[in-house]
Design a protein around this motif. Structure first.
Motif, mmCIF file in Angstrom:
data_model
loop_
_atom_site.group_PDB
_atom_site.id
_atom_site.type_symbol
_atom_site.label_atom_id
_atom_site.label_comp_id
_atom_site.label_asym_id
_atom_site.label_seq_id
_atom_site.Cartn_x
_atom_site.Cartn_y
_atom_site.Cartn_z
ATOM 1 N N LEU A 124 -25.484 -14.816 -1.860
ATOM 2 C CA LEU A 124 -25.542 -15.791 -0.820
ATOM 3 C C LEU A 124 -26.839 -16.042 -0.186
ATOM 4 O O LEU A 124 -27.240 -14.958 0.599
ATOM 5 N N ASP A 125 -27.430 -16.851 -0.364
ATOM 6 C CA ASP A 125 -28.812 -17.181 0.273
ATOM 7 C C ASP A 125 -28.790 -17.623 1.490
ATOM 8 O O ASP A 125 -27.688 -17.874 2.308
ATOM 9 N N ILE A 126 -29.622 -17.420 2.378
ATOM 10 C CA ILE A 126 -29.799 -17.675 3.832
ATOM 11 C C ILE A 126 -29.091 -19.209 4.240
ATOM 12 O O ILE A 126 -28.398 -19.322 5.165
ATOM 13 N N GLU A 127 -29.437 -20.367 3.335
ATOM 14 C CA GLU A 127 -28.879 -21.477 3.861
ATOM 15 C C GLU A 127 -27.496 -21.539 3.448
ATOM 16 O O GLU A 127 -26.699 -22.352 4.110
ATOM 17 N N THR A 128 -27.136 -20.942 2.389
ATOM 18 C CA THR A 128 -25.390 -20.803 2.237
ATOM 19 C C THR A 128 -24.868 -20.144 3.339
ATOM 20 O O THR A 128 -23.969 -20.451 3.635
ATOM 21 N N ARG A 129 -25.478 -18.971 3.618
ATOM 22 C CA ARG A 129 -24.782 -18.313 4.760
ATOM 23 C C ARG A 129 -24.494 -19.039 6.151
ATOM 24 O O ARG A 129 -23.941 -19.002 6.772
ATOM 25 N N LYS A 130 -25.894 -19.597 6.177
ATOM 26 C CA LYS A 130 -25.609 -20.794 7.606
ATOM 27 C C LYS A 130 -24.649 -21.891 7.362
ATOM 28 O O LYS A 130 -23.911 -21.901 8.475
ATOM 29 N N LYS A 131 -24.390 -22.364 6.462
ATOM 30 C CA LYS A 131 -23.511 -23.560 6.220
ATOM 31 C C LYS A 131 -21.937 -22.622 6.389
ATOM 32 O O LYS A 131 -21.334 -23.482 7.103
ATOM 33 N N GLU A 132 -22.051 -21.576 5.824
ATOM 34 C CA GLU A 132 -20.636 -20.883 5.878
ATOM 35 C C GLU A 132 -20.346 -20.439 7.437
ATOM 36 O O GLU A 132 -19.033 -20.533 7.651
ATOM 37 N N PHE A 133 -21.224 -20.077 7.884
ATOM 38 C CA PHE A 133 -21.199 -19.395 9.351
ATOM 39 C C PHE A 133 -20.612 -20.896 10.256
ATOM 40 O O PHE A 133 -19.626 -20.702 11.169
ATOM 41 N N ILE A 134 -21.586 -21.987 9.954
ATOM 42 C CA ILE A 134 -20.968 -22.998 10.804
ATOM 43 C C ILE A 134 -19.527 -23.456 10.334
ATOM 44 O O ILE A 134 -18.736 -23.937 11.465
ATOM 45 N N PHE A 135 -19.215 -23.759 8.989
ATOM 46 C CA PHE A 135 -18.168 -24.187 8.689
ATOM 47 C C PHE A 135 -16.913 -23.213 9.025
ATOM 48 O O PHE A 135 -15.806 -23.777 9.501
ATOM 49 N N LEU A 136 -16.904 -22.195 8.815
ATOM 50 C CA LEU A 136 -15.687 -21.241 9.177
ATOM 51 C C LEU A 136 -15.728 -21.048 10.831
ATOM 52 O O LEU A 136 -14.445 -21.040 11.372
ATOM 53 N N SER A 137 -16.666 -21.031 11.399
ATOM 54 C CA SER A 137 -16.838 -20.762 13.052
ATOM 55 C C SER A 137 -16.020 -21.960 13.628
ATOM 56 O O SER A 137 -15.247 -21.822 14.390
ATOM 57 N N LEU A 138 -16.403 -23.319 13.149
ATOM 58 C CA LEU A 138 -15.951 -24.550 13.593
ATOM 59 C C LEU A 138 -14.307 -24.623 13.306
ATOM 60 O O LEU A 138 -13.559 -25.546 13.776
ATOM 61 N N ARG A 139 -13.717 -23.650 12.374
ATOM 62 C CA ARG A 139 -12.269 -23.768 12.188
ATOM 63 C C ARG A 139 -11.469 -23.139 13.016
ATOM 64 O O ARG A 139 -10.497 -22.947 13.213
ATOM 65 N N THR A 140 -12.208 -22.088 13.960
ATOM 66 C CA THR A 140 -11.851 -21.410 15.120
ATOM 67 C C THR A 140 -11.692 -22.242 16.300
ATOM 68 O O THR A 140 -12.607 -23.174 16.545
#
Length: 284
Positions: free
Chosen positions: A211-227
């Motif tokens: 998981l490169d840095i850009e993928t981690r950023k997207k997943e952080f945003i996507f998963l966090s906004l589900r909460t």
């Protein structure tokens, strides 16, 4: 260990199994009920009778188990407007000590969408049905802390919360998945092959994705906004060494009707929560 979750099938619940679970410290039992509508269950190939579900819930109710989660699916074939709401209420009548409810939308392949075209509610109808069930849960004291998850106070799912917060987790065993040190992996699914790898001192991993840095950023945003809390701005800034609001100010400002905005968190407004996945994509 703070929590051990065991996901069990209804048909596996019996007195011997319950007695076994009662002896595990900090056990959390998760059961996939989905619905009490036997015709719906039959169509989706779930071989469970309504009587089996009732008997399982009654057995658990008599036990000393306290941390219990039940799963339901909205939008199943033959779902009516009040089906899932009534399913939840019926379950809680049988098992009032339930602490956690997961309420999902049915996800379908294109093939099943065509096959069940005249059996499943429309997307708009499913949203209405889901809202009825969601409002009922919140009226009963279950707080929606993630798009599909509701719990009473202090009974959030710890392991699920770790996924949404992008914390590492280790998958051990056949077919298990893990994410560690920026690598997501899936273990081998065939038991014999799994043991062959172990016997040869090799990790039994079938797939490994860095998981490169850009993928981690997207997943952080996507998963966090589900909460319900949303994106922890300070954690984002620290994790990725950039200022979140500097990078996304224009996008957020152009779509501010969807968001609750503060210095500490960016979250999606409750009225738009069912569309969180689509809103998240605006930030990609």
């Amino acid at each position: 260990i703070k929590e051990i979750t065991i996901e069990s099938n209804i048909n596996n619940i019996n007195e011997e199994y319950i007695n076994f679970l009662e002896n595990i410290y900090n056990i959390r039992l998760s059961l996939g009920i989905q619905t009490f509508n036997e015709k719906s269950l039959s169509i989706i190939n779930r071989h469970t009778d309504k009587r089996d579900i009732i008997n399982a819930l009654k057995l658990i109710n008599k036990s000393s188990l306290e941390n219990i989660s039940l799963d339901f699916i909205c939008g199943l074939p033959l779902n009516s407007e009040n089906q899932i709401r009534d399913d939840i209420l019926f379950s809680l009548d049988l098992l009032a000590k339930t602490k956690h409810i997961s309420l999902y939308y049915l996800e379908l392949t294109e093939y099943l969408k065509k096959k069940w075209k005249y059996l499943i509610p429309s997307d708009d109808e499913s949203v209405i049905y889901y809202k009825k069930a969601s409002d009922t849960l919140e009226g009963l004291g279950f707080k929606r802390y993630e798009i599909s998850n509701y719990s009473i106070s202090n009974y959030h799912s710890i392991h699920n919360s770790n996924y949404w917060l992008m914390k590492d987790y280790i998958g051990i065993g056949v077919s298990a998945s893990g994410c560690y040190d920026n690598s997501r992996y899936n273990n081998i699914k065939i038991l014999k092959s799994y043991f062959d790898f172990i016997d040869n001192n090799n990790l039994p991993i079938k797939e490994n994705e860095y998981l490169d840095i850009e993928t981690r950023k997207k997943e952080f945003i996507f998963l966090s906004l589900r909460t319900a809390k949303g994106i922890n701005i300070h954690k984002y800034n620290n994790y990725f060494n950039e200022v979140f609001y500097n990078k996304y100010y224009e996008i957020i400002n152009n779509n501010k009707e969807y968001f609750n905005i503060s210095n500490d968190y960016l979250s999606i407004k409750k009225s738009y929560f069912d569309y969180a996945d689509e809103i998240s994509i605006l930030l990609f």
